[in-house]
Design an enzyme around this catalytic site. Structure first.
Site, PDB file in Angstrom:
ATOM      1  CG  HIS A 102      -1.906   1.089   1.294  1.00 56.10           C
ATOM      2  ND1 HIS A 102      -3.095   0.982   2.002  1.00 56.10           N
ATOM      3  CD2 HIS A 102      -1.900   2.334   0.752  1.00 56.10           C
ATOM      4  CE1 HIS A 102      -3.767   2.123   1.891  1.00 56.10           C
ATOM      5  NE2 HIS A 102      -3.057   2.968   1.148  1.00 56.10           N
ATOM      6  CG  HIS A 134      -1.173   6.303  -2.394  1.00 56.93           C
ATOM      7  ND1 HIS A 134      -2.314   6.151  -3.144  1.00 56.93           N
ATOM      8  CD2 HIS A 134      -1.471   5.802  -1.158  1.00 56.93           C
ATOM      9  CE1 HIS A 134      -3.261   5.607  -2.392  1.00 56.93           C
ATOM     10  NE2 HIS A 134      -2.781   5.382  -1.197  1.00 56.93           N
ATOM     11  CG  HIS A 159      -7.549   3.505  -0.396  1.00 63.65           C
ATOM     12  ND1 HIS A 159      -6.855   2.952  -1.426  1.00 63.65           N
ATOM     13  CD2 HIS A 159      -6.658   4.269   0.310  1.00 63.65           C
ATOM     14  CE1 HIS A 159      -5.587   3.363  -1.351  1.00 63.65           C
ATOM     15  NE2 HIS A 159      -5.447   4.156  -0.311  1.00 63.65           N
ATOM     16  CD  GLU A 163      -7.458   6.618   4.628  1.00 66.41           C
ATOM     17  OE1 GLU A 163      -7.967   6.598   3.490  1.00 66.41           O
ATOM     18  OE2 GLU A 163      -6.375   7.210   4.882  1.00 66.41           O
ATOM     19  CG  ASP A 218      -1.481   5.663   2.873  1.00 67.56           C
ATOM     20  OD1 ASP A 218      -1.754   5.428   1.686  1.00 67.56           O
ATOM     21  OD2 ASP A 218      -2.301   6.176   3.663  1.00 67.56           O
ATOM     22  CG  ASP A 219       0.237   8.932   0.769  1.00 68.45           C
ATOM     23  OD1 ASP A 219       0.323   8.922  -0.469  1.00 68.45           O
ATOM     24  OD2 ASP A 219      -0.786   8.596   1.390  1.00 68.45           O
TER      25      ASP A 219
HETATM   26  N1  ADE Z   1      -4.287   8.918  -1.700  1.00 65.38           N
HETATM   27  C1  ADE Z   1      -3.066   8.908  -1.178  1.00 65.38           C
HETATM   28  N2  ADE Z   1      -3.112   8.455   0.081  1.00 65.38           N
HETATM   29  C2  ADE Z   1      -4.388   8.162   0.361  1.00 65.38           C
HETATM   30  C3  ADE Z   1      -5.075   7.642   1.488  1.00 65.38           C
HETATM   31  N3  ADE Z   1      -4.445   7.337   2.628  1.00 65.38           N
HETATM   32  N4  ADE Z   1      -6.400   7.487   1.418  1.00 65.38           N
HETATM   33  C4  ADE Z   1      -7.046   7.807   0.304  1.00 65.38           C
HETATM   34  N5  ADE Z   1      -6.464   8.295  -0.778  1.00 65.38           N
HETATM   35  C5  ADE Z   1      -5.144   8.469  -0.755  1.00 65.38           C
HETATM   36 ZN    ZN Z   2      -3.626   4.846   0.592  1.00 64.75          ZN
END
Ligand code: ADE
Ligand code: ZN
Length: 334
Positions: free
Chosen positions: A14, A16, A194, A197, A275-276
């Site tokens: 996971h 991005h 997703h 969350e 994630d990011d």
């Molecule tokens: N795009 C990038 N990170 C995300 C996340 N945690 N949830 C939804 N969209 C995203």
């Molecule tokens: Zn994500």
């Protein structure tokens, strides 16, 4: 434990790729492309990363992605990520990209996918990291826009293993994308989404029943619904959990409150991911360590999280089993 996590072979499921753009590289690419960033310095960018929820993050994340115009930009961003996770003993990655974030600014689909793919090929050869690419539809845009994006992707189908769904969750349920996901499955794409969350457990049910998701990204709110937890366990649906992300976006106030330990206790196939990472303060090892410390996870639980990820990959069985053996050998030696 820190040393054990550092050396442990890991898979990331996971991630991005646009969320790996560190402020330094954002400035560098922005300067060479003549695209200005609404911040004066790298420090100012980092100071702006005080998020209150998913949307407050997405607003900054999409602004950062504006500097990406050329194939080399996508290559450089992806390569920087791969070098970082190589140093963390990540052995396999499944990367999300958001084509609409770029095509809606006039950047051709081909430019984006070619830059990302070229870096992944180099990582396979030079770093021994295997990979898959997953294309996400932006759920704040329409179902029709998702279908149009799917059409644009078809010439590059051989490079993309699956489709996913990301961006602003609440108010944009999976059901909005039933047609796009039907078409994607007809074309042979695997599906993930997703869900759970910020959105309710009902969105996880929809992702399973309507989108036929093979994995749920995040999914942490499933613990609010016992019947759903039973289903996720029985069908062994993996959850790609992102501990630092969830705390940074205030899904949980503190790591100690995170549901990850409850997911493991319920026998679910939970995994740890970043994630990011450029926005949330850590790559794979930092996520493992923060979760381990906050939830007092045992070494066995940490290994289970890593094993779950290898089992949940979209890899061919030979590579998957070889990576599982690497993990077993590491644990036996430690
Ligand atoms: N795009 C990038 N990170 C995300 C996340 N945690 N949830 C939804 N969209 C995203
Ligand atoms: Zn994500």
């Amino acid at each position: 434990m820190e040393q054990f996590i550092q050396g442990m072979p890991k898979a990331e499921l996971h991630l991005h790729i646009e969320g790996t753009l560190e402020p330094e590289l954002m400035f560098e690419i922005g300067e060479r492309n003549g695209v200005s960033i609404p911040f004066a310095s790298v420090d100012e960018v980092r100071k702006a990363y005080e998020f209150t929820d998913l949307q407050s993050f997405l607003d900054i994340y999409y602004a950062g992605a504006n500097v990406l115009l050329k194939e080399q930009d996508f290559y450089d961003m992806t390569w920087a990520y791969l070098q970082r996770v190589h140093a963390q003993n990540v052995r396999h990655v499944e990367i999300f990209f958001d084509p609409q974030t770029h095509t809606d600014r006039g950047v051709p689909f081909e430019t984006v996918i070619t830059g990302i793919h070229r870096a992944l090929e180099d990582a396979d050869r030079q770093l021994g990291i295997s990979s898959r690419i997953i294309m996400c539809f932006l759920r704040h845009l329409s179902g029709e826009a998702a279908l149009a994006t799917l059409e644009q992707a078809l010439p590059f189908k051989h490079l993309i293993v699956g489709v996913g769904l990301d961006s602003s969750e609440v108010g944009h349920p999976p059901s909005k994308f039933t047609a796009a996901f039907d078409r994607a499955r007809d074309e042979g794409f695997l599906t993930v989404a997703h869900a759970g969350e910020e959105g309710p457990p009902a969105y996880i049910w929809e992702a399973l029943d309507l989108l036929h998701a093979k994995r749920i990204d995040h999914g942490v709110r499933c613990v609010e619904d016992d019947e759903l937890v039973d289903r996720l366990r029985q069908e062994r649906i993996p959850l790609t959990v992102c501990p630092l992300s969830n705390v940074k976006l205030c899904v949980y106030d503190r790591m100690e409150d995170h549901s990850l330990k409850r997911l493991l206790d319920a026998g679910l196939c939970a995994t740890v991911n970043s994630d990011d990472p450029a926005y949330f303060g850590g790559y794979m090892n930092e996520n493992f360590l923060a979760a381990q410390r906050g939830l007092d996870l045992t070494r066995d639980e940490v290994v289970t999280l890593a094993r779950n990820a290898f089992e949940a990959t979209f890899l061919e069985p030979a590579r998957r089993d070889a990576l599982l053996k690497e993990l077993d050998d590491y644990v036996a030696a430690g």
